[in-house]
Design a protein around this motif. Structure first.
Motif, PDB file in Angstrom:
ATOM      1  N   ARG A 472      29.049  38.957  41.472  1.00 57.42           N
ATOM      2  CA  ARG A 472      30.234  38.150  41.159  1.00 57.42           C
ATOM      3  C   ARG A 472      30.741  37.437  42.415  1.00 57.42           C
ATOM      4  O   ARG A 472      30.724  37.986  43.518  1.00 57.42           O
ATOM      5  CB  ARG A 472      31.352  39.045  40.600  1.00 57.42           C
ATOM      6  CG  ARG A 472      30.959  39.845  39.392  1.00 57.42           C
ATOM      7  CD  ARG A 472      32.135  40.611  38.800  1.00 57.42           C
ATOM      8  NE  ARG A 472      32.732  41.560  39.745  1.00 57.42           N
ATOM      9  CZ  ARG A 472      33.737  42.386  39.461  1.00 57.42           C
ATOM     10  NH1 ARG A 472      34.271  42.359  38.242  1.00 57.42           N
ATOM     11  NH2 ARG A 472      34.210  43.221  40.364  1.00 57.42           N
ATOM     12  N   ARG A 473      31.212  36.218  42.193  1.00 63.75           N
ATOM     13  CA  ARG A 473      31.834  35.429  43.257  1.00 63.75           C
ATOM     14  C   ARG A 473      33.186  34.946  42.744  1.00 63.75           C
ATOM     15  O   ARG A 473      33.258  34.163  41.800  1.00 63.75           O
ATOM     16  CB  ARG A 473      30.947  34.236  43.619  1.00 63.75           C
ATOM     17  CG  ARG A 473      31.516  33.351  44.720  1.00 63.75           C
ATOM     18  CD  ARG A 473      30.676  32.102  44.901  1.00 63.75           C
ATOM     19  NE  ARG A 473      30.976  31.399  46.131  1.00 63.75           N
ATOM     20  CZ  ARG A 473      30.370  30.281  46.535  1.00 63.75           C
ATOM     21  NH1 ARG A 473      29.428  29.743  45.776  1.00 63.75           N
ATOM     22  NH2 ARG A 473      30.706  29.707  47.672  1.00 63.75           N
ATOM     23  N   TRP A 629      33.194  38.387  47.246  1.00 65.51           N
ATOM     24  CA  TRP A 629      31.850  38.592  46.721  1.00 65.51           C
ATOM     25  C   TRP A 629      31.643  40.079  46.436  1.00 65.51           C
ATOM     26  O   TRP A 629      32.096  40.927  47.206  1.00 65.51           O
ATOM     27  CB  TRP A 629      30.789  38.165  47.731  1.00 65.51           C
ATOM     28  CG  TRP A 629      30.890  36.766  48.262  1.00 65.51           C
ATOM     29  CD1 TRP A 629      31.734  36.305  49.229  1.00 65.51           C
ATOM     30  CD2 TRP A 629      30.087  35.647  47.885  1.00 65.51           C
ATOM     31  NE1 TRP A 629      31.520  34.972  49.481  1.00 65.51           N
ATOM     32  CE2 TRP A 629      30.502  34.532  48.665  1.00 65.51           C
ATOM     33  CE3 TRP A 629      29.039  35.463  46.976  1.00 65.51           C
ATOM     34  CZ2 TRP A 629      29.918  33.277  48.561  1.00 65.51           C
ATOM     35  CZ3 TRP A 629      28.453  34.207  46.867  1.00 65.51           C
ATOM     36  CH2 TRP A 629      28.896  33.126  47.653  1.00 65.51           C
ATOM     37  N   ASP A 630      30.937  40.406  45.352  1.00 61.36           N
ATOM     38  CA  ASP A 630      30.579  41.804  45.120  1.00 61.36           C
ATOM     39  C   ASP A 630      29.427  41.907  44.129  1.00 61.36           C
ATOM     40  O   ASP A 630      29.031  40.930  43.497  1.00 61.36           O
ATOM     41  CB  ASP A 630      31.786  42.636  44.651  1.00 61.36           C
ATOM     42  CG  ASP A 630      32.307  42.252  43.265  1.00 61.36           C
ATOM     43  OD1 ASP A 630      31.516  41.769  42.423  1.00 61.36           O
ATOM     44  OD2 ASP A 630      33.514  42.427  43.008  1.00 61.36           O
ATOM     45  N   ILE A 631      28.882  43.113  44.030  1.00 62.05           N
ATOM     46  CA  ILE A 631      27.969  43.492  42.958  1.00 62.05           C
ATOM     47  C   ILE A 631      28.697  44.553  42.158  1.00 62.05           C
ATOM     48  O   ILE A 631      29.049  45.612  42.687  1.00 62.05           O
ATOM     49  CB  ILE A 631      26.639  44.071  43.476  1.00 62.05           C
ATOM     50  CG1 ILE A 631      26.028  43.160  44.543  1.00 62.05           C
ATOM     51  CG2 ILE A 631      25.671  44.301  42.326  1.00 62.05           C
ATOM     52  CD1 ILE A 631      25.536  41.834  44.027  1.00 62.05           C
ATOM     53  N   CYS A 632      28.960  44.278  40.890  1.00 59.24           N
ATOM     54  CA  CYS A 632      29.743  45.185  40.055  1.00 59.24           C
ATOM     55  C   CYS A 632      28.812  45.918  39.093  1.00 59.24           C
ATOM     56  O   CYS A 632      28.138  45.294  38.268  1.00 59.24           O
ATOM     57  CB  CYS A 632      30.806  44.412  39.278  1.00 59.24           C
ATOM     58  SG  CYS A 632      31.834  45.438  38.213  1.00 59.24           S
ATOM     59  N   GLY A 633      28.783  47.237  39.204  1.00 58.89           N
ATOM     60  CA  GLY A 633      27.981  48.052  38.311  1.00 58.89           C
ATOM     61  C   GLY A 633      28.860  48.971  37.485  1.00 58.89           C
ATOM     62  O   GLY A 633      29.920  49.411  37.939  1.00 58.89           O
ATOM     63  N   GLU A 634      28.443  49.235  36.259  1.00 63.76           N
ATOM     64  CA  GLU A 634      29.159  50.153  35.379  1.00 63.76           C
ATOM     65  C   GLU A 634      28.118  51.028  34.695  1.00 63.76           C
ATOM     66  O   GLU A 634      27.113  50.523  34.193  1.00 63.76           O
ATOM     67  CB  GLU A 634      29.981  49.370  34.361  1.00 63.76           C
ATOM     68  CG  GLU A 634      30.917  50.219  33.526  1.00 63.76           C
ATOM     69  CD  GLU A 634      31.816  49.378  32.634  1.00 63.76           C
ATOM     70  OE1 GLU A 634      32.282  49.898  31.607  1.00 63.76           O
ATOM     71  OE2 GLU A 634      32.040  48.196  32.964  1.00 63.76           O
ATOM     72  N   PHE A 635      28.366  52.323  34.676  1.00 62.73           N
ATOM     73  CA  PHE A 635      27.377  53.261  34.168  1.00 62.73           C
ATOM     74  C   PHE A 635      27.998  54.170  33.110  1.00 62.73           C
ATOM     75  O   PHE A 635      29.059  54.767  33.339  1.00 62.73           O
ATOM     76  CB  PHE A 635      26.827  54.130  35.308  1.00 62.73           C
ATOM     77  CG  PHE A 635      26.017  53.364  36.315  1.00 62.73           C
ATOM     78  CD1 PHE A 635      24.630  53.378  36.256  1.00 62.73           C
ATOM     79  CD2 PHE A 635      26.632  52.622  37.312  1.00 62.73           C
ATOM     80  CE1 PHE A 635      23.877  52.668  37.178  1.00 62.73           C
ATOM     81  CE2 PHE A 635      25.890  51.912  38.239  1.00 62.73           C
ATOM     82  CZ  PHE A 635      24.509  51.924  38.173  1.00 62.73           C
TER      83      PHE A 635
END
Length: 648
Positions: A472-473, A629-635
């Motif tokens: 995401r940006r 900026w990030d990398i978004c993870g959901e588990f």
């Protein structure tokens, strides 16, 4: 932890019981007897000439029917100018403005002006022009005028709903449709300051109107970009009928401050409600066919992916296999692959349900991203030297990145699907990798990998079952996510922060006195973009309101300060202590904030999120000197059954 049901309001709500409506007289002076209303007095002399003329009404009705992206009308001059000048002077001199901030807005607002009916004569004497204007707005003549232009049906004269709102530097209102209760017509009357100079478009504060499209499930939703922008103009009146799924609008951030000639976007805004019980034309409210923007927020769902069935799920342990370590070494700081470190993290996570791990990526990859993402912001017109504080909606949404909406839920840029359709080969030579490809490798290779799944099982003592991962940006002056609580079970959130720190802003240099100067930029909260977790609220609570992104909050061992739970790795794999002193002071201020984390670079945030807990990324202010900026993870997580048969 136990959570409550949540009712969320998408737009600023004046509180009729809020103390401090008047600056100079205490609320204890308010009389319940009420003042005589002037609604029966002919209001025509207070309005602009010819406003109620048949030809003018016909013209406005024709323009209203033909307007886009949804039906709305603009009256260039509503009131006599001298009356509005006096109203402005009374508001600034006599009324108290309270700062209000949620996931969707930041404004300064008075209490509900309907409560002026209950002022005593001494207080009424301070606000004669404001009372005159309010009574004129809700008079039968003006309500008939609105009906003739919009065709909206009977409007209430008894249920008044208005306040004075000041948008100062940094204030904004994000996308929503205004649908709550019996609201029928939404309106705004502009009084921007300074009046003599005129409001400039580049100062922000424009009313933005959005076209709609049909979502995959057939529900209308707003496009990501507004198609019409109406900058504030003195004495201009804008109104439209409130319609679920259609009347989507927002207010652009104001980017000039009061110190600059007293500039602020001052306005009177509110709603005309449908006729109430006992009023002529009253009809019981029926359930709308379309959900409001507020209702759609609680119906969002994460698109999870499954792991390959031929790979055995990992069991929580203190160590990884050699193959897992070999794969993860291409990405991670080697200290986080040590058995000692993972064991310490697992112990801490079980205790606190959240971790923030600093220096998470290996040095070559981190160096590539630190320089590459900052350069990309500069090239896309999103860096500190951009020509306008609020960039165009197309900025940064080209090439490898595309815009994601709908904006009544979120707006940010995400990576386009690769043209080749295949998986990118991981290379240890990060120095020769494009920063977009490096981000894509984290999204497509690291987070979905069986090796990272096994690592998560080690440090969380949980079993990841399904996953989602998205780069995401969030661009300054444009992007955000709104509070959602769609999870019906406990989730593990994994957010890898990649926001380059801005030199001179995100550090606290020592001053001459030996004391540290206050943090600025990302770490101070003044640029927004923080990740926030909130407990659900009771219906009577002011929903989603929090005090500041820089405040600490500790609930059930979760400490939400800048870098709290921050475990700074070094060669000895030591963990930083958590400073709880300020958090203890804030525990008494139950604003519902469970955890707040400022943007950071090369930091991994792990959060065990209970059912119903809301989360959002605060709107990124136009003051920010680059993107978040990030990398978004959901588990989705499962329970691990021990040999004894007990669940753990």
């Amino acid at each position: 932890m136990t959570h409550r049901t949540h009712q969320r309001s998408p737009s600023p709500q004046p509180d009729p019981s809020e103390p401090g409506l008047l600056k100079r007289l205490k609320s204890s002076h308010i009389s319940g007897t009420g003042a005589a209303s002037s609604a029966t007095v002919d209001p025509t002399p207070h309005f602009a000439p010819d406003l109620f003329g048949p030809s003018n009404i016909h013209r406005l009705h024709t323009e209203y029917d033909a307007s886009a992206p949804f039906k709305h009308a603009v009256v260039d001059k509503l009131f006599q100018d001298d009356l509005l000048q006096r109203v402005k002077d009374e508001a600034l001199a006599e009324l108290s403005f309270s700062e209000k901030e949620t996931d969707i807005y930041k404004v300064y607002q008075t209490g509900d002006l309907a409560s002026l009916n209950f002022l005593d004569l001494q207080q009424i004497a301070l606000l004669p022009s404001l009372l005159t204007l309010r009574d004129a707005l809700y008079s039968p003549m003006f309500r008939s005028f609105l009906r003739a232009v919009t065709g909206c049906g009977p409007l209430s004269g008894t249920k008044q709903d208005m306040s004075i709102v000041s948008y100062r530097k940094g204030c904004h209102l994000l996308n929503h449709d205004d649908v709550i209760g019996s609201r029928r017509v939404s309106y705004i009357l502009y009084m921007p300051l300074p009046h003599y100079q005129g409001w400039q478009r580049e100062w922000g504060g424009a009313l933005e109107l959005y076209p709609v499209r049909s979502s995959p499930d057939g529900v209308p939703e707003p496009e990501a970009v507004p198609s019409k922008s109406i900058p504030p103009v003195w004495n201009q009146f804008v109104f439209f009928e409130v319609q679920p799924g259609h009347s989507f609008h927002s207010v652009e951030e104001v980017v000039v401050g009061e110190s600059e000639d007293g500039r602020q976007r001052l306005s009177i805004s509110g709603w005309f409600h449908a006729a109430q019980p006992g009023e002529e034309g009253y009809q019981p409210e029926h359930e709308p066919e379309l959900k409001s923007s507020r209702e759609q927020l609680v119906s969002t769902q994460t698109d999870f992916r499954t792991y390959p069935e031929n790979i055995e799920p990992p069991l929580p342990s203190d160590s990884l296999t050699e193959d897992h370590v070999s794969f993860l070494s291409e990405f991670l700081n080697p200290v986080y692959l040590q058995t000692r470190t993972m064991k310490a993290l697992a112990s801490r996570f079980v205790e606190e349900s959240s971790l923030e791990l600093h220096s998470f990526l290996c040095a070559p990859l981190a160096d590539k991203l630190r320089v590459g993402l900052k350069d990309k912001d500069d090239a896309d017109g999103l860096g500190p030297s951009r020509p306008t504080r609020i960039p165009p909606h197309s900025a940064g949404a080209e090439g490898a990145w595309e815009l994601r909406g709908p904006p009544h839920k979120w707006r940010y840029c995400t990576l386009r699907a690769p043209g080749g359709g295949g998986r990118m080969a991981v290379s240890p030579r990060w120095a020769h990798t494009d920063p977009d490809d490096a981000v894509r490798s984290l999204q497509d290779e690291l987070l979905p990998s069986p090796a990272f799944r096994a690592w998560l099982a080690c440090v969380s003592n949980l079993l990841p079952m399904r996953y989602s991962a998205e780069a995401r940006r969030f661009r300054p002056g444009l992007d955000y996510t709104l509070a959602t609580s769609e999870a019906k079970d406990t989730r593990l959130d994994v957010v890898l922060g990649l926001t380059p720190q801005i030199e001179g802003h995100d550090t606290a240099p020592a001053s001459g006195s030996g004391e540290e100067e206050p943090l600025r930029g990302w770490q101070s909260g003044e640029w927004g973009a923080w990740e926030c977790y909130m407990a659900p609220h009771d219906e009577e609570d002011d929903p989603a309101v929090y005090r500041s992104g820089s405040h600490k909050k500790k609930v059930n061992g979760v400490n939400g300060t800048n870098g709290a739970n921050g475990h700074v790795a070094n060669e000895e794999a030591e963990m930083a202590d958590v400073d709880d002193e300020d958090a203890d002071e804030d525990e008494e201020e139950d604003d519902g904030t469970l955890l707040t984390v400022q943007p950071g670079f090369n930091r991994l945030l792990l959060v065990l999120r209970d059912e119903g807990v809301m989360r959002f990324v605060k709107y990124v202010s136009a003051a920010a000197e680059g993107s978040r900026w990030d990398i978004c993870g959901e588990f989705e997580i499962g329970m691990v059954q021990e040999e004894s048969g007990d669940e753990s």
